[in-house]
Design a protein around this motif. Structure first.
Motif, PDB file in Angstrom:
ATOM      1  N   TRP A  11       0.922  -1.176   0.087  1.00 34.46           N
ATOM      2  CA  TRP A  11       0.289  -0.005   0.073  1.00 34.46           C
ATOM      3  C   TRP A  11       1.087   1.195  -0.309  1.00 34.46           C
ATOM      4  O   TRP A  11       0.223   2.208  -0.736  1.00 34.46           O
ATOM      5  N   TYR A  12       1.602   0.821   0.545  1.00 36.46           N
ATOM      6  CA  TYR A  12       2.834   2.661   0.453  1.00 36.46           C
ATOM      7  C   TYR A  12       3.255   2.531  -0.620  1.00 36.46           C
ATOM      8  O   TYR A  12       3.859   3.926  -0.539  1.00 36.46           O
TER       9      TYR A  12
ATOM     10  N   GLY B  41      -4.967   1.825   3.633  1.00 37.99           N
ATOM     11  CA  GLY B  41      -3.611   2.279   3.667  1.00 37.99           C
ATOM     12  C   GLY B  41      -3.234   2.748   2.248  1.00 37.99           C
ATOM     13  O   GLY B  41      -2.709   3.996   1.598  1.00 37.99           O
ATOM     14  N   SER B  45      -2.614   6.193   2.133  1.00 33.46           N
ATOM     15  CA  SER B  45      -2.079   6.977   2.261  1.00 33.46           C
ATOM     16  C   SER B  45      -1.955   7.959   1.034  1.00 33.46           C
ATOM     17  O   SER B  45      -1.399   9.595   0.998  1.00 33.46           O
TER      18      SER B  45
END
Lengths: 186, 137
Positions: A11-12, B41, B45
């Motif tokens: 996800w990051y 996430g 983000s």
């Protein structure tokens, strides 16, 4: 060293890259919103004869249809050349819940055969799932004035209250479907 | 050639969406069951970075490639429109496991049955256009 590219992206990595796509579009003088295309396609197809909502100069929206062509190509390229396999490593509890509803090997394929496979769409129930799903998506997204890209990403990034209300709506609908309707269907 | 940049942006978008698995029905189902941080996430983000970038654009009055200041059009104020419309969309998102962008990405992966969802989504948008004067906004 490029091995990580072939694995699912965490996800990051994915989230910031999606923000980057939004900013590339802002810097080209456009906006990040994928559902507008559905309205454009109605307009091209002559829906203006039935509602003024589709009477607009769709030629100004051609850029967004081009983005769609790129997205189709990107999906093809990533699935053909950038992926070691198609498994989706979902939580074991999610797997158990799907198995209890009769899904075979949840997460082994990228999307469930029970919904997208030929056997599924040849049955009346399977066909209705896809049609009703599509109708709800198309109707709801235009009613709400945007979808995940337009409201959840673009709208929340601009701290717009309407987008927050829409995202809350997305979740109420999604939770009702996931916890009450999907268990009834399967 | 003026459209090449849009093909390129779409292409990058398609790759990110596929590789993040945000276009997988399983990930959407898992998200709505709160059994993974993955989707939260991704969206979280993107939004946090997005908030910072929008603030930067507004404060520095950044210009786009045509030399115009980047503008953000505020959305019309309403509650029922966003709540009801959003709820209807959410039902479809969780059932088909895809929102409008991913429909196209999945088409590229050769998931042909997504064409049915796409056709129905176009029809759904058409029905909204026809019925919109009768709906609360």
């Amino acid at each position: 060293m490029f091995d990580f590219i072939y694995q699912p992206w965490p996800w990051y990595v994915s989230g910031p890259l999606i923000a980057l796509v939004m900013f590339l579009l802002l810097f080209t003088g456009k906006n990040f919103g994928m559902s507008s295309n559905l309205r454009t396609m109605c307009s091209i197809g002559g829906a203006g004869k039935f509602s003024d909502f589709f009477k607009f100069d769709w030629k100004n929206q051609v850029w967004n249809l081009i983005v769609v062509v790129g997205a189709i190509m990107g999906g093809f390229f990533a699935s053909q050349f950038l992926s070691a396999d198609t498994t989706v490593d979902i939580n074991q509890q999610t797997v158990a819940s799907l198995e209890s509803m009769g899904f075979a090997n949840p997460g082994d394929a990228y999307v469930p055969e029970e919904i997208f496979g030929w056997d599924a769409i040849k049955s009346f129930k399977g066909l209705m799932i896809l049609i009703i799903g599509g109708l709800l998506i198309g109707f709801g997204t235009r009613y709400a004035g945007g979808c995940t890209s337009g409201h959840a990403i673009s709208g929340l990034s601009n701290l717009q209250v309407p987008s927050l209300i829409a995202v809350i709506g997305f979740f109420i609908g999604g939770l009702i479907m996931t916890f009450f309707i999907i268990p009834l269907i399967f | 050639m003026k459209y090449f940049k849009f093909i390129a942006i779409g292409f990058v978008f398609g790759i990110i969406m596929y590789k993040s698995q945000a276009v997988s029905w399983f990930r959407i189902y898992e998200m709505f069951r709160f059994e993974s941080f993955h989707m939260y996430g991704i969206i979280g983000s993107a939004v946090i970075l997005g908030i910072g970038m929008v603030q930067l654009i507004k404060r520095k009055k950044l210009k786009n490639i045509h030399g115009e200041e980047i503008q953000f059009t505020p959305k019309m104020k309403s509650v029922p429109r966003y709540l009801i419309g959003g709820l209807i969309f959410g039902l479809g998102w969780a059932l088909a496991g895809a929102c409008p962008g991913p429909l196209y990405v999945l088409l590229g992966t050769g998931t042909w049955s997504i064409l049915i969802v796409l056709a129905a989504a176009i029809l759904g948008t058409f029905l909204y256009g026809v019925l919109r004067d009768k709906l609360p906004h």
